[in-house]
Design a protein around this motif. Structure first.
Motif, PDB file in Angstrom:
ATOM      1  N   ARG A  42       7.225  28.594 -22.294  1.00  0.00           N
ATOM      2  CA  ARG A  42       5.512  28.455 -22.127  1.00  0.00           C
ATOM      3  C   ARG A  42       4.821  27.628 -20.612  1.00  0.00           C
ATOM      4  O   ARG A  42       4.074  28.132 -20.362  1.00  0.00           O
ATOM      5  CB  ARG A  42       5.203  27.171 -23.239  1.00  0.00           C
ATOM      6  N   HIS A  43       5.662  26.549 -20.481  1.00  0.00           N
ATOM      7  CA  HIS A  43       4.975  26.103 -19.701  1.00  0.00           C
ATOM      8  C   HIS A  43       5.590  26.813 -17.453  1.00  0.00           C
ATOM      9  O   HIS A  43       4.905  25.893 -16.861  1.00  0.00           O
ATOM     10  CB  HIS A  43       4.802  24.566 -19.979  1.00  0.00           C
ATOM     11  N   ALA A  44       7.083  27.166 -17.892  1.00  0.00           N
ATOM     12  CA  ALA A  44       7.331  27.151 -16.647  1.00  0.00           C
ATOM     13  C   ALA A  44       7.746  29.767 -17.191  1.00  0.00           C
ATOM     14  O   ALA A  44       8.916  29.226 -16.758  1.00  0.00           O
ATOM     15  CB  ALA A  44       8.104  26.490 -16.307  1.00  0.00           C
ATOM     16  N   PRO A  45       7.073  29.821 -17.830  1.00  0.00           N
ATOM     17  CA  PRO A  45       8.067  31.353 -17.627  1.00  0.00           C
ATOM     18  C   PRO A  45       8.500  32.381 -16.430  1.00  0.00           C
ATOM     19  O   PRO A  45       9.423  32.770 -17.377  1.00  0.00           O
ATOM     20  CB  PRO A  45       6.441  32.318 -17.871  1.00  0.00           C
ATOM     21  N   TYR A  46       8.298  31.940 -15.945  1.00  0.00           N
ATOM     22  CA  TYR A  46       9.131  31.761 -14.391  1.00  0.00           C
ATOM     23  C   TYR A  46      10.239  31.886 -14.616  1.00  0.00           C
ATOM     24  O   TYR A  46      11.017  31.901 -13.419  1.00  0.00           O
ATOM     25  CB  TYR A  46       8.867  32.307 -13.139  1.00  0.00           C
ATOM     26  N   GLY A 166       1.274  28.252  -7.354  1.00  0.00           N
ATOM     27  CA  GLY A 166       0.220  29.133  -7.931  1.00  0.00           C
ATOM     28  C   GLY A 166       1.008  28.352  -9.630  1.00  0.00           C
ATOM     29  O   GLY A 166       0.276  28.596 -10.871  1.00  0.00           O
ATOM     30  N   SER A 167       2.403  27.630 -10.450  1.00  0.00           N
ATOM     31  CA  SER A 167       3.177  27.875 -11.133  1.00  0.00           C
ATOM     32  C   SER A 167       1.902  25.855 -11.943  1.00  0.00           C
ATOM     33  O   SER A 167       3.301  25.623 -12.596  1.00  0.00           O
ATOM     34  CB  SER A 167       4.320  27.200 -10.687  1.00  0.00           C
ATOM     35  N   GLY A 168       1.797  25.645 -11.102  1.00  0.00           N
ATOM     36  CA  GLY A 168       0.891  24.460 -11.533  1.00  0.00           C
ATOM     37  C   GLY A 168       2.097  23.099 -11.490  1.00  0.00           C
ATOM     38  O   GLY A 168       2.696  23.213 -10.766  1.00  0.00           O
ATOM     39  N   ALA A 169       1.431  21.417 -11.254  1.00  0.00           N
ATOM     40  CA  ALA A 169       1.508  20.569 -10.366  1.00  0.00           C
ATOM     41  C   ALA A 169       3.068  19.662 -11.256  1.00  0.00           C
ATOM     42  O   ALA A 169       2.993  20.482 -13.103  1.00  0.00           O
ATOM     43  CB  ALA A 169       0.869  19.131 -10.586  1.00  0.00           C
ATOM     44  N   SER A 170       4.110  19.117 -11.333  1.00  0.00           N
ATOM     45  CA  SER A 170       5.290  18.499 -12.056  1.00  0.00           C
ATOM     46  C   SER A 170       5.090  16.759 -11.287  1.00  0.00           C
ATOM     47  O   SER A 170       4.506  16.501  -9.981  1.00  0.00           O
ATOM     48  CB  SER A 170       6.283  19.397 -11.900  1.00  0.00           C
TER      49      SER A 170
END
Length: 356
Positions: A42-46, A166-170
């Motif tokens: 859910r947090h990294a569908p790719y 655009g996948s969000g910060a880590s």
């Protein structure tokens, strides 16, 4: 690559509720289902692999155990035997081990991922070289909590090369380091003394009772330093990724040459402000890694009854080998047993020679 002793120790681990074991070919269907489940990405569908990619990943997992002597474990529920996920560490660049944990949705919300991750970090600390790290999406609060409860701290922003825009910060997290210490400089001495006093005031079983003058603790520290200077003892320090000293212990060798193959563990202590972070277990694991390198074959320790430490030490393979009732007087009317425990350095069972 793990040593043969490390691989043997890592092949099959047990926690209170879980078993972590080396994967077998028959585990493929479980791993394919786990790694192709959209609910787990859910947090990294790719990042969710195709079925063929998941199959290739499982083959990598199997082959790594053959070539490196370790990799991710299959995690199962000890009560039911059901296989519920994978967890473990694998190399991720020079001197670095990546911590990974992925459990089926039915196992979520029970603290099982934390239990598996804690066991993985402890086992890796004892048996494998390399800094243990994890890269976690900032939106994945549950995974962040798991990493932190396993003992890891945030060390800065980072990303995977294949993360899309655009996948969000880590954030990258790192486990504490455990290292042998043969000499204390002024700064380290003050840190150890401060830690020892804080643990004493919190009621820790480290040689004193709350209210002990700092000068008395300092005198005992000086005695330990004299042993270190003579070559009969060394310290083991646990430091966070930021360099803060949060744990300490000593290994000491008895002067009798007939006992030279043994070491005694003294003053195992963890900062009270960091309880619940897996630090005590990590300190024990690091201490066990350091002792054989010093020639130790038999490990021994003592504690006072009523402290609850017996169960903790038993988790690391120690067995009670002696108990003197009432030998420790904590206060008037409060006599405790002096309990001795031991284990083989390589983890093999203790066996008497049968002679009288």
């Amino acid at each position: 690559m793990a040593t043969p002793e490390a691989t043997a120790a890592l092949t099959d681990l047990h926690t209170r509720r879980l078993r972590l074991r080396r994967p077998e070919s028959g585990d493929e269907p479980v791993c394919l289902a786990l790694h192709t489940d959209p609910a787990l990405y859910r947090h990294a569908p790719y990042a969710r692999p195709t079925r063929d990619e998941a199959r290739a990943g499982f083959e990598t997992q199997l082959s790594a155990w053959g070539s490196d002597g370790f990799d991710y474990w299959i995690v199962s529920d000890r009560a039911t035997g059901a296989r519920i996920g994978v967890a473990g560490v694998r190399p991720d660049g020079p001197g670095r081990l990546n911590l990974y944990y992925r459990l089926a949705t039915a196992a979520h919300g029970k603290g099982l991922a934390i239990e598996a991750a804690r066991a993985a970090v402890v086992a890796a600390t004892e048996w494998l070289p390399g800094r243990i790290e994890a890269l976690v999406k900032d939106s994945n609060i549950a995974s962040i909590r798991t990493a932190e409860r396993a003992g890891l701290d945030a060390i800065g922003a980072d990303s995977r090369p294949d993360d899309p825009l655009g996948s969000g910060a880590s954030t990258r997290y790192a486990a504490p380091t455990v290292a042998r210490v043969d000499r204390l400089d002024d700064s380290a001495r003050e840190q150890v003394l401060g830690l020892w006093c804080r643990v004493t005031e919190a009621g820790g079983s480290v040689g004193f009772v709350p209210g002990a003058p700092r000068s008395r603790v300092a005198a005992s520290l000086a005695d330990h330093e004299a042993q270190m200077a003579s070559g009969r003892a060394f310290g083991v320090g646990l430091r966070t990724a930021a360099g803060d000293l949060v744990g300490w212990a000593w290994w000491a060798q008895v002067a009798n040459p007939l006992l030279a193959h043994g070491r005694w563990l003294y003053r195992l202590m963890v900062d009270p402000a960091h309880q619940g972070r897996n630090f005590g277990a990590l300190l024990m694991a690091g201490a066990h890694r350091a002792a054989p390198a010093d020639g130790a074959e038999l490990l021994q320790l003592g504690y006072r009854s009523g402290s609850g430490l017996g169960d903790f030490y038993a988790r690391f393979g120690y067995a009670e080998v002696g108990r003197i009732p009432g030998a420790i007087r904590v206060a008037a009317g409060d006599d405790r047993d002096d309990v001795t425990m031991a284990r083989r350095a390589e983890g093999a069972p203790l066996r008497g020679d049968g002679r009288h």
